[in-house]
Enzyme design. Structure first.
Site, PDB file in Angstrom:
ATOM      1  N   HIS A  81       0.779  -1.013  -0.159  1.00  9.89           N
ATOM      2  CA  HIS A  81       0.269   0.103  -0.217  1.00  9.89           C
ATOM      3  C   HIS A  81       0.882   1.230  -0.132  1.00  9.89           C
ATOM      4  O   HIS A  81       1.827   1.566   0.616  1.00  9.89           O
ATOM      5  CB  HIS A  81      -1.025   0.101   1.285  1.00  9.89           C
ATOM      6  CG  HIS A  81      -1.499   1.404   1.228  1.00  9.89           C
ATOM      7  ND1 HIS A  81      -2.814   1.504   0.487  1.00  9.89           N
ATOM      8  CD2 HIS A  81      -1.537   2.367   2.116  1.00  9.89           C
ATOM      9  CE1 HIS A  81      -3.318   2.687   1.137  1.00  9.89           C
ATOM     10  NE2 HIS A  81      -2.636   2.993   1.830  1.00  9.89           N
ATOM     11  N   ASP A 160     -15.122   2.658   7.012  1.00 13.82           N
ATOM     12  CA  ASP A 160     -14.251   3.454   6.673  1.00 13.82           C
ATOM     13  C   ASP A 160     -14.775   4.434   5.666  1.00 13.82           C
ATOM     14  O   ASP A 160     -14.632   5.668   5.700  1.00 13.82           O
ATOM     15  CB  ASP A 160     -13.139   2.893   5.811  1.00 13.82           C
ATOM     16  CG  ASP A 160     -11.825   3.903   5.394  1.00 13.82           C
ATOM     17  OD1 ASP A 160     -11.686   4.655   6.443  1.00 13.82           O
ATOM     18  OD2 ASP A 160     -11.761   3.948   4.238  1.00 13.82           O
ATOM     19  N   ARG A 167     -15.319  12.645   7.983  1.00 13.47           N
ATOM     20  CA  ARG A 167     -13.980  13.330   8.602  1.00 13.47           C
ATOM     21  C   ARG A 167     -13.648  14.283   7.521  1.00 13.47           C
ATOM     22  O   ARG A 167     -13.096  15.313   7.809  1.00 13.47           O
ATOM     23  CB  ARG A 167     -12.803  12.224   8.286  1.00 13.47           C
ATOM     24  CG  ARG A 167     -12.655  11.213   9.484  1.00 13.47           C
ATOM     25  CD  ARG A 167     -12.108  10.139   9.388  1.00 13.47           C
ATOM     26  NE  ARG A 167     -10.643  10.394   9.211  1.00 13.47           N
ATOM     27  CZ  ARG A 167      -9.634   9.636   8.638  1.00 13.47           C
ATOM     28  NH1 ARG A 167     -10.008   8.564   8.249  1.00 13.47           N
ATOM     29  NH2 ARG A 167      -8.536  10.269   8.451  1.00 13.47           N
ATOM     30  N   SER A 182      -7.979   3.779   8.930  1.00 14.64           N
ATOM     31  CA  SER A 182      -8.582   3.877   7.624  1.00 14.64           C
ATOM     32  C   SER A 182      -7.887   2.881   6.673  1.00 14.64           C
ATOM     33  O   SER A 182      -8.534   2.076   6.200  1.00 14.64           O
ATOM     34  CB  SER A 182      -8.570   5.221   7.341  1.00 14.64           C
ATOM     35  OG  SER A 182      -9.037   5.346   6.158  1.00 14.64           O
ATOM     36  N   LYS A 186      -8.659  -1.446   5.428  1.00 14.58           N
ATOM     37  CA  LYS A 186      -8.937  -1.757   4.111  1.00 14.58           C
ATOM     38  C   LYS A 186      -7.845  -2.878   3.767  1.00 14.58           C
ATOM     39  O   LYS A 186      -8.081  -3.862   3.021  1.00 14.58           O
ATOM     40  CB  LYS A 186      -8.680  -0.463   3.063  1.00 14.58           C
ATOM     41  CG  LYS A 186     -10.028   0.382   3.335  1.00 14.58           C
ATOM     42  CD  LYS A 186     -10.053   1.348   2.532  1.00 14.58           C
ATOM     43  CE  LYS A 186      -9.107   2.760   3.123  1.00 14.58           C
ATOM     44  NZ  LYS A 186      -9.295   3.870   2.731  1.00 14.58           N
TER      45      LYS A 186
HETATM   46  N1  URA Z   1      -5.901   7.409   2.978  1.00 11.92           N
HETATM   47  C1  URA Z   1      -6.904   6.552   3.531  1.00 11.92           C
HETATM   48  O1  URA Z   1      -7.207   5.539   2.880  1.00 11.92           O
HETATM   49  N2  URA Z   1      -7.388   7.125   4.778  1.00 11.92           N
HETATM   50  C2  URA Z   1      -6.923   8.076   5.153  1.00 11.92           C
HETATM   51  O2  URA Z   1      -7.485   8.527   6.313  1.00 11.92           O
HETATM   52  C3  URA Z   1      -5.809   8.559   4.823  1.00 11.92           C
HETATM   53  C4  URA Z   1      -5.501   8.400   3.695  1.00 11.92           C
END
Ligand code: URA
Length: 432
Positions: A81, A160, A167, A182, A186
């Site tokens: 990631h 999320d 947010r 977050s 994932k």
């Molecule tokens: N990328 C994400 O997936 N979530 C965040 O909170 C910040 C960057």
């Protein structure tokens, strides 16, 4: 249990229990909790923080709020990631390298977001390439070929999606436990046993400051390990675009150049560093040894062959990979000249990313379509000596009317000085 009590507990700087976090996430996803209560809790978390245990519980609860991919039948599963960058096409390079070294990369990637590009958009610039596969085909290709790359499934970590939307409008995006949960929810839901995190640092990064980036990287590694996965984080430089190309088919061409062992040095080095951490995690071998192994699969053509195999398996026209001059070229181009004599002393990388979006390489609105041939080719980079007749970059687009504003944006991103003494680093460290 009452949401009111959970909010007041966090307001008073107390630690939330696993049960309270679970109550919050379950009722958030089922729609029981009004946005104003969610907003209040998010702000309390932002101000008072979360312990490592709370962050882990929150992440795991969010991971299980929707579909989780089961990759347990596959060997050496490994994922990567990136917290985002400009010209960051490393996934296109490291997925086939890791597969050529014996890993299984059953990977879900995203589309462009803000000033950063997305792997799925880049792959779709290869004519015919399908980024949506049925779960059965995705698993079959991953098992048979060791790699498959698709877009994120619709119902992964729905908690999320809801939290991020709130947010975004309540000034609670830049909060460490919320960012960590977050990203990691994932990644964990995507199922790989081994995960490498590319945490970018600098003017094009989500978290520009090195110290903040280190905290983010360490916390994500702790959470991943707490969830039973093998995780490493690499802190990489984003104080200028990675490589020379920005924009979808331009980036595919540059990534293929690396796989053909003729890519730019900075991109090749960062890709090899990330790939070697991936291979090290699933093989247990030291990363220095894996670095050499990854280099070898580029030199002997095995990584390129894996990439070709993926393109063919996902319906893409592999003749574009064999001869990248076949990719569509933009109808219009514009050379940018240096504004003065001196050295390029600073690059606002985020602004370069925005300039490429303005040229059509990304979306200003969700519904916008992408111009795959639009983008930027850097000719000069940080620390290069220039004079006013030198071209420092070329902008590409299929819509001539976009050039004026994109050019102004690009020019605003470049600073000059009489000397340059900046010591450049591509990798600031690895956290394991
Ligand atoms: N990328 C994400 O997936 N979530 C965040 O909170 C910040 C960057």
């Amino acid at each position: 249990m009452r949401m009111y009590d959970i909010i007041s507990k966090k307001r008073d700087k107390q630690e939330l229990t696993k049960e309270e976090i679970s109550y919050f996430i379950k009722n958030l996803v089922s729609g029981e909790i009004p946005d104003y209560q969610t907003s209040a809790l998010l702000m309390a978390i932002c101000i008072n923080g979360m312990s490592d245990r709370e962050t882990l519980d929150l992440t795991i609860e969010m991971e299980h709020s929707g579909d989780c991919v089961d990759l347990s039948s596959l060997k050496n599963t490994v994922d990567k990631h990136s917290t985002g960058g400009v010209g960051d096409k490393t996934s296109l390079i490291i997925v086939p390298i890791a597969a050529a070294c014996g890993g299984t990369v059953a990977k879900m990637s995203g589309r462009g977001l803000g000033h950063t590009g997305g792997t799925i958009d880049k792959l779709e610039s290869i004519p015919g390439f399908k980024t949506e596969l049925s779960p059965d085909v995705f698993m079959k290709l991953s098992k048979e070929n060791g790699l498959a790359l698709v877009g994120q499934s619709g119902n992964m970590a729905p908690a999320d999606k809801k939290l991020y939307a709130i947010r975004d409008v309540t000034a609670t995006v830049s909060c460490m436990p919320l960012i960590v949960s977050s990203i990691m929810s994932k990644k964990l839901a995507a199922g790989a046993q081994n995960i490498v995190l590319d945490v970018t640092v600098g003017s094009g990064a989500f978290i520009p400051d090195i110290n903040d980036a280190r905290v983010l990287a360490q916390t994500m590694v702790n959470v991943g390990k707490g969830a039973g996965r093998n995780v490493a984080a690499v802190l990489t430089d984003m104080d200028e675009p990675l490589g020379y190309s920005i924009g979808n088919n331009l980036e595919v061409i540059e990534a293929v150049d690396v796989l053909k062992n003729k890519g730019p040095e900075d991109l090749t080095f960062v890709a090899l560093t990330l790939a070697s951490e991936m291979v090290s995690l699933f093989s247990g071998k030291p990363s220095e040894e894996c670095f050499e192994e990854c280099k070898k699969v580029i030199q002997n053509g095995k990584a390129l062959e894996k990439f070709r195999q993926m393109v063919i398996a996902q319906g893409g026209d592999v003749s574009y990979i064999d001869d990248t001059t076949k990719f569509k070229k933009a109808d219009y181009s514009c050379e940018i000249k240096a504004a003065q004599s001196g050295y390029i002393s600073k690059i606002n990388t985020e602004a370069i990313g925005v300039s490429s979006v303005m040229l059509g390489a990304g979306r200003e609105k969700k519904s916008d379509s992408i111009d795959f041939s639009a983008g930027i080719r850097m000719v000069k980079k940080l620390g290069d000596k220039v004079s006013p007749q030198d071209t420092i970059a070329v902008l590409y687009t299929s819509d001539e009317s976009r050039i004026k504003d994109a050019k102004a944006k690009f020019e605003s991103a470049i600073s000059y000085a009489d000397s340059y003494s900046g010591e450049r680093k591509l990798v600031y460290g690895v956290i394991r």
